[in-house]
Design an enzyme around this catalytic site. Structure first.
Site, PDB file in Angstrom:
ATOM      1  N   LYS A 184      32.550  55.204  41.535  1.00 36.65           N
ATOM      2  CA  LYS A 184      33.873  55.314  42.323  1.00 36.65           C
ATOM      3  C   LYS A 184      35.007  54.910  41.775  1.00 36.65           C
ATOM      4  O   LYS A 184      35.207  53.299  41.384  1.00 36.65           O
ATOM      5  CB  LYS A 184      33.559  54.545  43.525  1.00 36.65           C
ATOM      6  CG  LYS A 184      34.819  55.091  44.845  1.00 36.65           C
ATOM      7  CD  LYS A 184      35.116  54.001  45.661  1.00 36.65           C
ATOM      8  CE  LYS A 184      36.122  52.912  45.116  1.00 36.65           C
ATOM      9  NZ  LYS A 184      37.460  53.159  44.994  1.00 36.65           N
ATOM     10  N   GLU A 258      33.678  41.251  37.729  1.00 30.49           N
ATOM     11  CA  GLU A 258      34.683  40.938  36.846  1.00 30.49           C
ATOM     12  C   GLU A 258      36.248  40.949  37.465  1.00 30.49           C
ATOM     13  O   GLU A 258      36.646  42.038  38.107  1.00 30.49           O
ATOM     14  CB  GLU A 258      34.689  41.925  35.775  1.00 30.49           C
ATOM     15  CG  GLU A 258      35.347  41.280  34.315  1.00 30.49           C
ATOM     16  CD  GLU A 258      36.623  41.944  34.197  1.00 30.49           C
ATOM     17  OE1 GLU A 258      37.850  41.211  34.474  1.00 30.49           O
ATOM     18  OE2 GLU A 258      36.874  43.178  33.634  1.00 30.49           O
ATOM     19  N   CYS A 292      43.535  42.361  32.714  1.00 29.20           N
ATOM     20  CA  CYS A 292      42.915  41.063  33.270  1.00 29.20           C
ATOM     21  C   CYS A 292      43.022  39.948  32.536  1.00 29.20           C
ATOM     22  O   CYS A 292      43.141  38.825  32.959  1.00 29.20           O
ATOM     23  CB  CYS A 292      41.559  41.413  34.194  1.00 29.20           C
ATOM     24  SG  CYS A 292      40.605  42.318  32.901  1.00 29.20           S
ATOM     25  N   GLU A 390      48.535  35.813  39.643  1.00 27.48           N
ATOM     26  CA  GLU A 390      48.115  37.007  38.698  1.00 27.48           C
ATOM     27  C   GLU A 390      49.241  37.945  39.005  1.00 27.48           C
ATOM     28  O   GLU A 390      49.314  38.752  40.078  1.00 27.48           O
ATOM     29  CB  GLU A 390      46.796  37.791  38.890  1.00 27.48           C
ATOM     30  CG  GLU A 390      46.540  38.652  37.904  1.00 27.48           C
ATOM     31  CD  GLU A 390      45.052  39.264  37.866  1.00 27.48           C
ATOM     32  OE1 GLU A 390      44.780  39.684  36.586  1.00 27.48           O
ATOM     33  OE2 GLU A 390      44.671  39.545  38.702  1.00 27.48           O
TER      34      GLU A 390
END
Length: 483
Positions: A184, A258, A292, A390
């Site tokens: 997905k 992750e 990331c 972040e």
């Protein structure tokens, strides 16, 4: 070959080895991050489509002569065929990814177009070396036969920033282990997944082994809780990852996560920066900062602080900002107007909190898409939002420190622990420092995940590992037979 600027449209979903009419007539529009113009359409996947994909994957997995029961060498040969089919489509794959998410073409051709085939070939080779079973001498007498079996049906839920690379971090080991998969994608990157499905079909991967959905309302959450799913592998935000972990825990369902990062670049006082310019750019600004593992907290020794600030100012000002499809571009746009607004809010927050804006902070006047100029903040305290949260954009915060011990303390003062870097002229010193940084991965004078090494994070950056033999093990169940 299709040009990335032309409209690309699909009206079916790849489920059970064929292109099927979706259960809904609704569609999703894909836009160019560089221009804001529409570039494609795909159908919207519904819960009914997800049910069909899971059912197809289950049928393929349960086939008594099917994929899960093939000899490892047979699966390895199929993985190599898929790698070849992806290679045949690599330029188009790179263009589609760059057009959708703003990744510079120079990055996508080396990652999105190359990593998937490379990971498949790595796991195909590993299948020749990794035993399916082993015999162990028992402590209490006798022998134990330890047998490794596939888990079943895997839901791979992937993000938009490195859509193909991160898909194959999951898909390659899952397939190598004998699992079947429902993929997905994110709503921002979908045209590339249709190309992936075409490669799967051309490679002769058996029907139902790989099923590719598009995005749809609540589809990820639906797959996480689906009774036909045996394993969840998710890459995305820490917030969503925590929700998935909680739900998977209640279901006692294996999960690999992750998640986010706020990695530190520890520049030691003996580092010679000039020869490391390209590596420093890569570690912190790869994919426009939409990475990331990016080292976006720059820890600089106080004795060389202004020198480091000047170095990064020049790095940001010298970067070529432009259309993601231009091979000369180093910094492309953000993935969407909404995400650009998020990045700009962080920039304004940094200014309001007292950080010094060295360069950037605005939009290039000549570009029509979702651009943010590379931005450098100095005089940043590690307690500020721009140092703790972040941002996922080309925004770097330079934090001063005194001595290696303080640098390590600041690096570890974070919710996250995915990546990181140490920059030094003394490799042994670099290793001593690197070993003390609380993170799943770290590089010395460069950063690049390797297929043969486990990749993943600690703390708020996730759980479990991808890549390496460890990545294969996360898609296997252990079965002990006492002889």
């Amino acid at each position: 070959m299709t040009e990335a600027r032309t409209m690309i449209s699909y009206d079916s979903l790849y489920i059970g080895g064929e292109w099927r009419t979706p259960s809904s007539s609704d569609s999703l529009t894909l836009t160019s991050a560089s221009t804001g113009l529409d570039i494609g359409h795909v159908p919207t996947s519904t819960h009914a489509d997800a049910d069909a994909a899971v059912a197809a994957a289950r049928k393929a997995f349960d086939d008594p002569t099917g994929w899960a029961r093939w000899e490892p060498a047979e699966r390895a040969a199929a993985l190599l065929r898929l790698a070849d089919e992806l290679d045949a489509r690599k330029e188009e794959m790179a263009r589609r990814v760059s057009a959708q998410n703003g990744m510079p073409y120079s990055t996508s051709i080396n990652f999105e177009a190359a990593v998937p085939a490379g990971v498949l070939r790595y796991y195909a080779a590993l299948l020749e070396q990794a035993p399916v079973e082993e015999r162990r001498a028992g402590v209490m007498g006798g022998t134990t036969l330890v047998h490794r079996t596939p888990l079943g049906v895997v839901a791979a839920i992937v993000p938009w920033n490195f859509p193909q690379t991160l898909t194959f971090f999951k898909l390659a080991p899952a397939l190598a282990a004998g699992n079947t998969v429902v993929v997905k994608p994110s709503s921002e990157t979908q045209l590339d997944f249709a190309l992936l499905a075409e490669a799967v079909a051309a490679a002769g991967i058996p029907a139902g082994v790989v099923n590719v959905l598009t995005n749809g309302s609540g589809l990820g959450a639906y797959l996480v809780g689906h009774p036909g799913i045996d394993k969840i592998s998710f890459t995305g935000s820490t917030e969503v990852g925590r929700e998935i972990a909680g739900r998977a825990g209640r279901l006692l369902r294996p999960v690999t996560l992750e998640l986010g990062g706020k990695s530190a670049a520890l520049i030691l006082d003996d580092a010679d920066l000039a020869p490391l310019t390209d590596a420093l750019f890569f570690a912190s600004l790869l994919n426009n900062g939409q990475t990331c593992f990016a080292s976006t907290r720059i820890l600089a020794p106080r004795s060389r602080y202004e020198e480091v600030v000047g170095f990064y100012e020049a790095l940001a000002k010298g970067a070529v900002v432009g259309d993601a499809l231009d091979p000369a571009t180093q910094i492309g746009p953000m993935v969407s107007a909404r995400h650009r607004s998020t990045v700009e809010r962080y920039i304004q927050r940094g200014i309001a909190d007292g950080a010094r804006l060295v360069t950037g902070g605005g939009r290039p006047a000549s570009e029509a898409g979702w651009f943010v100029t590379p931005t450098i903040f100095a005089d940043v305290d590690n307690s500020l939002a721009i140092a703790r949260e972040e941002i996922f954009g080309p925004v770097l915060s330079i934090i001063p420190y005194d001595g290696d011990d303080e640098a390590i303390r600041i690096a570890n003062d974070s919710e996250y622990g995915l990546g990181g870097t140490v920059w030094t002229g003394d490799p042994e010193r670099g290793q001593r420092v690197a070993r003390q940084v609380e993170t799943g991965t770290i590089g010395i004078n460069h950063y690049l995940p390797d297929f043969a090494a486990p990749y993943g994070g600690v703390k708020g950056s996730g759980m479990g590992r991808e890549l390496g033999p460890e990545g294969l093990a996360h898609y296997q169940e252990l079965h002990s037979v006492y002889l």
